[in-house]
Design a protein around this motif. Structure first.
Motif, PDB file in Angstrom:
ATOM      1  N   PRO A 351       4.337   1.115   2.426  1.00 28.91           N
ATOM      2  CA  PRO A 351       3.936   0.262   3.556  1.00 28.91           C
ATOM      3  C   PRO A 351       3.046  -0.907   3.138  1.00 28.91           C
ATOM      4  N   GLY A 352       2.134  -0.663   2.189  1.00 26.72           N
ATOM      5  CA  GLY A 352       1.243  -1.732   1.762  1.00 26.72           C
ATOM      6  C   GLY A 352       1.983  -2.859   1.071  1.00 26.72           C
ATOM      7  N   LEU A 353       2.952  -2.528   0.249  1.00 26.63           N
ATOM      8  CA  LEU A 353       3.725  -3.561  -0.441  1.00 26.63           C
ATOM      9  C   LEU A 353       4.672  -4.277   0.517  1.00 26.63           C
ATOM     10  N   ALA A 354       5.179  -3.560   1.504  1.00 25.95           N
ATOM     11  CA  ALA A 354       6.011  -4.219   2.517  1.00 25.95           C
ATOM     12  C   ALA A 354       5.192  -5.255   3.285  1.00 25.95           C
ATOM     13  N   ALA A 355       3.938  -4.923   3.596  1.00 27.15           N
ATOM     14  CA  ALA A 355       3.061  -5.879   4.278  1.00 27.15           C
ATOM     15  C   ALA A 355       2.774  -7.080   3.385  1.00 27.15           C
ATOM     16  N   LEU A 356       2.582  -6.835   2.101  1.00 26.64           N
ATOM     17  CA  LEU A 356       2.355  -7.924   1.151  1.00 26.64           C
ATOM     18  C   LEU A 356       3.560  -8.859   1.105  1.00 26.64           C
ATOM     19  N   ALA A 357       4.763  -8.274   1.085  1.00 30.12           N
ATOM     20  CA  ALA A 357       5.979  -9.080   1.052  1.00 30.12           C
ATOM     21  C   ALA A 357       6.121  -9.929   2.301  1.00 30.12           C
ATOM     22  N   ALA A 358       5.673  -9.392   3.427  1.00 26.65           N
ATOM     23  CA  ALA A 358       5.803 -10.123   4.689  1.00 26.65           C
ATOM     24  C   ALA A 358       4.845 -11.305   4.768  1.00 26.65           C
ATOM     25  N   GLU A 359       3.714 -11.223   4.068  1.00 26.52           N
ATOM     26  CA  GLU A 359       2.679 -12.253   4.246  1.00 26.52           C
ATOM     27  C   GLU A 359       2.615 -13.270   3.112  1.00 26.52           C
ATOM     28  N   ASN A 360       3.142 -12.938   1.927  1.00 25.86           N
ATOM     29  CA  ASN A 360       2.940 -13.828   0.789  1.00 25.86           C
ATOM     30  C   ASN A 360       4.259 -14.478   0.360  1.00 25.86           C
ATOM     31  N   PRO A 361       4.328 -15.796   0.318  1.00 24.15           N
ATOM     32  CA  PRO A 361       5.580 -16.490   0.002  1.00 24.15           C
ATOM     33  C   PRO A 361       6.033 -16.323  -1.441  1.00 24.15           C
ATOM     34  N   LEU A 362       5.159 -15.832  -2.320  1.00 19.90           N
ATOM     35  CA  LEU A 362       5.555 -15.616  -3.710  1.00 19.90           C
ATOM     36  C   LEU A 362       6.368 -14.341  -3.900  1.00 19.90           C
ATOM     37  N   VAL A 363       6.318 -13.447  -2.934  1.00 19.45           N
ATOM     38  CA  VAL A 363       6.984 -12.153  -3.080  1.00 19.45           C
ATOM     39  C   VAL A 363       8.430 -12.276  -2.633  1.00 19.45           C
ATOM     40  N   GLY A 364       9.339 -12.109  -3.593  1.00 15.67           N
ATOM     41  CA  GLY A 364      10.750 -12.136  -3.260  1.00 15.67           C
ATOM     42  C   GLY A 364      11.232 -10.789  -2.776  1.00 15.67           C
ATOM     43  N   GLU A 365      10.810  -9.734  -3.456  1.00 15.40           N
ATOM     44  CA  GLU A 365      11.240  -8.384  -3.072  1.00 15.40           C
ATOM     45  C   GLU A 365      10.234  -7.380  -3.607  1.00 15.40           C
ATOM     46  N   VAL A 366      10.034  -6.295  -2.863  1.00 13.60           N
ATOM     47  CA  VAL A 366       9.341  -5.120  -3.386  1.00 13.60           C
ATOM     48  C   VAL A 366      10.334  -3.963  -3.330  1.00 13.60           C
ATOM     49  N   ARG A 367      10.263  -3.098  -4.314  1.00  7.18           N
ATOM     50  CA  ARG A 367      11.193  -1.961  -4.360  1.00  7.18           C
ATOM     51  C   ARG A 367      10.538  -0.844  -5.162  1.00  7.18           C
ATOM     52  N   GLY A 368      10.895   0.375  -4.842  1.00  5.87           N
ATOM     53  CA  GLY A 368      10.363   1.488  -5.594  1.00  5.87           C
ATOM     54  C   GLY A 368      10.356   2.774  -4.810  1.00  5.87           C
ATOM     55  N   THR A 369       9.700   3.768  -5.384  1.00  4.65           N
ATOM     56  CA  THR A 369       9.579   5.094  -4.799  1.00  4.65           C
ATOM     57  C   THR A 369       8.447   5.811  -5.519  1.00  4.65           C
ATOM     58  N   GLY A 370       7.815   6.772  -4.858  1.00  4.20           N
ATOM     59  CA  GLY A 370       6.711   7.490  -5.489  1.00  4.20           C
ATOM     60  C   GLY A 370       5.618   6.529  -5.918  1.00  4.20           C
ATOM     61  N   VAL A 371       5.198   6.641  -7.169  1.00  9.85           N
ATOM     62  CA  VAL A 371       4.220   5.695  -7.729  1.00  9.85           C
ATOM     63  C   VAL A 371       4.907   4.827  -8.778  1.00  9.85           C
ATOM     64  N   PHE A 372       6.078   4.329  -8.402  1.00 10.38           N
ATOM     65  CA  PHE A 372       6.954   3.570  -9.294  1.00 10.38           C
ATOM     66  C   PHE A 372       7.522   2.396  -8.496  1.00 10.38           C
ATOM     67  N   TRP A 373       6.799   1.252  -8.499  1.00 12.00           N
ATOM     68  CA  TRP A 373       7.152   0.111  -7.664  1.00 12.00           C
ATOM     69  C   TRP A 373       7.111  -1.179  -8.476  1.00 12.00           C
ATOM     70  N   ALA A 374       7.886  -2.150  -8.019  1.00 11.30           N
ATOM     71  CA  ALA A 374       7.851  -3.485  -8.612  1.00 11.30           C
ATOM     72  C   ALA A 374       7.738  -4.522  -7.508  1.00 11.30           C
ATOM     73  N   VAL A 375       6.916  -5.519  -7.766  1.00  5.50           N
ATOM     74  CA  VAL A 375       6.786  -6.680  -6.889  1.00  5.50           C
ATOM     75  C   VAL A 375       7.409  -7.849  -7.643  1.00  5.50           C
ATOM     76  N   GLU A 376       8.566  -8.300  -7.183  1.00  4.17           N
ATOM     77  CA  GLU A 376       9.257  -9.408  -7.850  1.00  4.17           C
ATOM     78  C   GLU A 376       8.785 -10.719  -7.243  1.00  4.17           C
ATOM     79  N   LEU A 377       8.271 -11.597  -8.098  1.00  2.00           N
ATOM     80  CA  LEU A 377       7.627 -12.824  -7.651  1.00  2.00           C
ATOM     81  C   LEU A 377       8.522 -14.029  -7.934  1.00  2.00           C
ATOM     82  N   VAL A 378       8.582 -14.924  -6.961  1.00  2.00           N
ATOM     83  CA  VAL A 378       9.481 -16.074  -7.044  1.00  2.00           C
ATOM     84  C   VAL A 378       8.734 -17.361  -6.715  1.00  2.00           C
TER      85      VAL A 378
END
Length: 447
Positions: A351-378
Motif C-alpha cells: 500500500p505504501g508504494l502504491a501511494a508513492l506511485a500515485a503521488e510522484n511523477p518519477l514512479v513508472g511502476e511499483v511491483r513486488g510481493t513480501g519484502v521483495f519490491w522494485a520502484v521503477e523510475l522514469v
C-alpha cells in the motif's frame, strides 16, 4: 593502518576506506570510482559505521540478510559449532550437514530427495546445470535475458544481463525474453496477453533450438537484480508444461527469492509449480557464513546412485555454514519470520508504494510481493524513458544522507529490507524514500 593505531570514530572509518581502496579489488567496479561507505556493525534491520552514523537497511546487503543482522540464535550456533568442529571434508558425514539438509528438505515440496551443498548461489546454478545435462544427456540450457545467475563459468553465461557479455566462455546457452508487462517485448496490452505471448515465445525458442538438444530451462522464480519481475499468473505453470512436453528439466533459481523473501518459504509456492531442481543460497542462513546448494528431485538424484556425480567443492556443507542454516531456519519458523514478510508486504510496503506511485511523477511502476519490491523510475511516464543515471546517483546519495541504505539498480530502487522488518521500520523507510523522490522530482527541469 595497523592494529596498534588508536583510531576511533570518523578517523577509523577514513582509515578503513583508505586501506580498502588501496588493497582490495572490488567486484563489478571501476577501481578508481569506489564508494566510501563503511559498515562497522549491525543489529536487526540497522547498520552503523565507527562514527556512530546509523542506517535503516532497505537493501538486506545483497538481498540476503533475511533474518536481519546479528540474530543472536544464529551467532550462538556458529560459535558453538566452532567450539565443536570448525571444518571437515565433504566426503565425511557430519551432524550439522545432515541436520541442515533435513531442515531444507522439510520445507520443499514432495518429490525432493537430496541436497547438494555449495559455497553460494553461483556454484549452485553451476552444479544444477551439470546435473541437468548429465541426467538428460542433452546440452543446451535456456534462460532469460533479464536474469542474473552468478559469476562462475556456466552461471554467468546463463545470466542475461550485461555481465554475461565479457564472460561468454561456456557452451550451450540460449536466451529468451521472459514476461515484463511494463516494458513488454511482445506488444502485450494486458498481463494475460503478456503471459500467453511470453510462453509462446519460449516454446518457439525450445523448438527452434531443437527440443531434443535442450537439457533445462533455468529461471529465477522472481527475477531479482533484473527488477523484481513477479511472473504473471499461469506463467510458471506454462513453463512447467513446456518442460514436460519436451522432456526438459525445470531449474528454478531461488537464490534471491527463497527462504521468506516473497512471504513464502520458496517463491514458487505461490505459483503451484514443482521444479526438478531448485538452487538456493542467501536467505537460507542470511549469509552469516557462505552457503548455497541444489535441492535435487528423487528422479534426478537416482541418476547418480551408481554413476559418479563429477562435481564437488572443498567447503561443500561446511560445518559453520550448516550450523547457521539450522539455526536460521529454526529461528525463522519459531519467530514467524516468513509470515512477517508476507504481512509487511501486504499491509505496509504494498500500500505504501502504491501511494508513492500515485503521488510522484518519477514512479513508472511499483511491483513486488513480501519484502521483495522494485520502484521503477522514469523521466517521463508517457514514454517510460528510464530516469538518468545522474538522478539515480543523487537518489542514492540522499537516501544515505537521510539514514536509509538503499538497493539501487539501473533506474530502480529495490525495496528489500530483512524479513524481520517491523511495520514501523517499513513505514520509516518508505517515508525517507518518498521524501527523497519528492525532492528529486521537484528539482528536475520537467517537474
Amino acid at each position: 593502518m595497523t592494529a596498534t593505531e588508536p583510531l576511533t570514530g570518523a578517523a577509523l572509518d577514513a582509515a578503513v576506506v583508505e586501506a580498502d581502496h588501496r588493497h582490495v579489488l572490488h567486484s563489478w567496479s571501476a577501481q578508481a570510482h569506489l564508494p566510501s561507505f563503511v559498515v562497522a556493525g549491525g543489529a536487526g534491520c540497522r547498520v552503523w559505521d565507527h562514527a556512530g552514523t546509523t542506517w535503516l537497511d532497505f537493501s538486506s546487503q545483497l538481498v540476503n540478510t533475511n533474518i536481519g543482522h546479528q540474530h543472536p540464535a544464529v551467532v550462538a550456533a556458529i560459535a558453538e559449532q566452532a567450539r565443536t568442529l570448525t571444518t571437515i571434508s565433504p566426503a565425511i558425514a557430519n551432524l550439522a550437514r545432515g541436520r541442515a539438509a533435513e531442515r531444507i528438505l522439510a520445507r520443499a515440496p514432495e518429490g525432493f530427495a537430496k541436497v547438494f551443498f555449495t559455497n553460494g548461489g553461483a556454484d549452485a546454478n553451476e552444479n544444477a546445470v551439470r546435473m541437468a545435462r548429465l541426467h538428460t544427456g542433452r546440452d543446451k540450457v535456456v534462460s532469460t535475458y533479464r536474469s542474473y545467475h552468478g559469476n562462475t563459468g556456466a552461471a554467468v553465461v546463463a545470466t542475461g544481463d550485461w555481465r554475461r557479455v565479457p564472460n561468454e566462455y561456456a557452451r550451450g546457452h540460449v536466451h529468451a525474453f521472459g514476461p515484463y508487462a511494463y516494458r513488454s517485448e511482445f506488444w502485450a496490452t494486458s498481463e494475460a496477453e503478456e503471459c500467453q505471448r511470453a510462453l509462446h515465445h519460449l516454446e518457439r525458442v525450445v523448438q527452434c533450438e531443437g527440443s531434443a538438444s535442450v537439457a533445462a530451462i533455468l529461471l529465477e522464480t522472481v527475477p531479482g537484480t533484473a527488477g523484481v519481475l513477479v511472473p504473471p499468473p499461469g506463467y510458471l505453470a506454462g513453463v512447467r508444461e513446456i518442460c514436460d512436453r519436451y522432456g526438459v528439466l525445470l531449474i528454478l533459481d531461488e537464490v534471491m527469492a527463497g527462504f521468506g523473501r516473497t512471504g513464502t518459504w520458496f517463491a514458487f509456492d505461490d505459483h503451484g509449480v514443482v521444479p526438478d531442481l531448485v538452487t538456493f543460497a542467501k536467505g537460507v542462513n542470511s549469509g552469516y557464513v557462505p552457503a548455497g546448494g541444489v535441492l535435487v528431485s528423487a528422479d534426478v538424484a537416482a541418476t547418480f546412485d551408481e554413476r559418479v556425480f563429477p562435481g564437488g567443492l572443498t567447503y561443500s556443507g561446511h560445518p559453520l555454514a550448516m550450523a547457521a542454516i539450522v539455526a536460521a531456519l529454526d529461528a525463522m519458523e519459531a519467530e514467524g519470520v516468513v509470515e512477517n514478510a508476507a504481512w509487511v508486504g501486504r499491509e505496509v510496503l504494498g500500500p505504501g508504494l502504491a501511494a508513492l506511485a500515485a503521488e510522484n511523477p518519477l514512479v513508472g511502476e511499483v511491483r513486488g510481493t513480501g519484502v521483495f519490491w522494485a520502484v521503477e523510475l522514469v523521466a517521463d511516464r508517457a514514454s517510460r524513458e528510464p530516469l538518468p543515471a545522474a538522478d539515480m546517483a543523487r537518489i542514492k546519495t540522499l537516501c544515505l544522507e537521510r539514514g536509509l541504505l538503499p538497493f539501487v539498480a539501473e533506474n530502480r530502487v529495490h525495496v528489500v529490507p530483512p524479513c524481520v522488518v517491523t511495520d514501523d521500520e517499513a513505514r520509516e523507510g518508505l517515508a525517507i524514500l518518498a521524501g527523497v523522490l519528492r525532492d528529486v522530482a521537484a528539482d528536475r527541469p520537467s517537474a
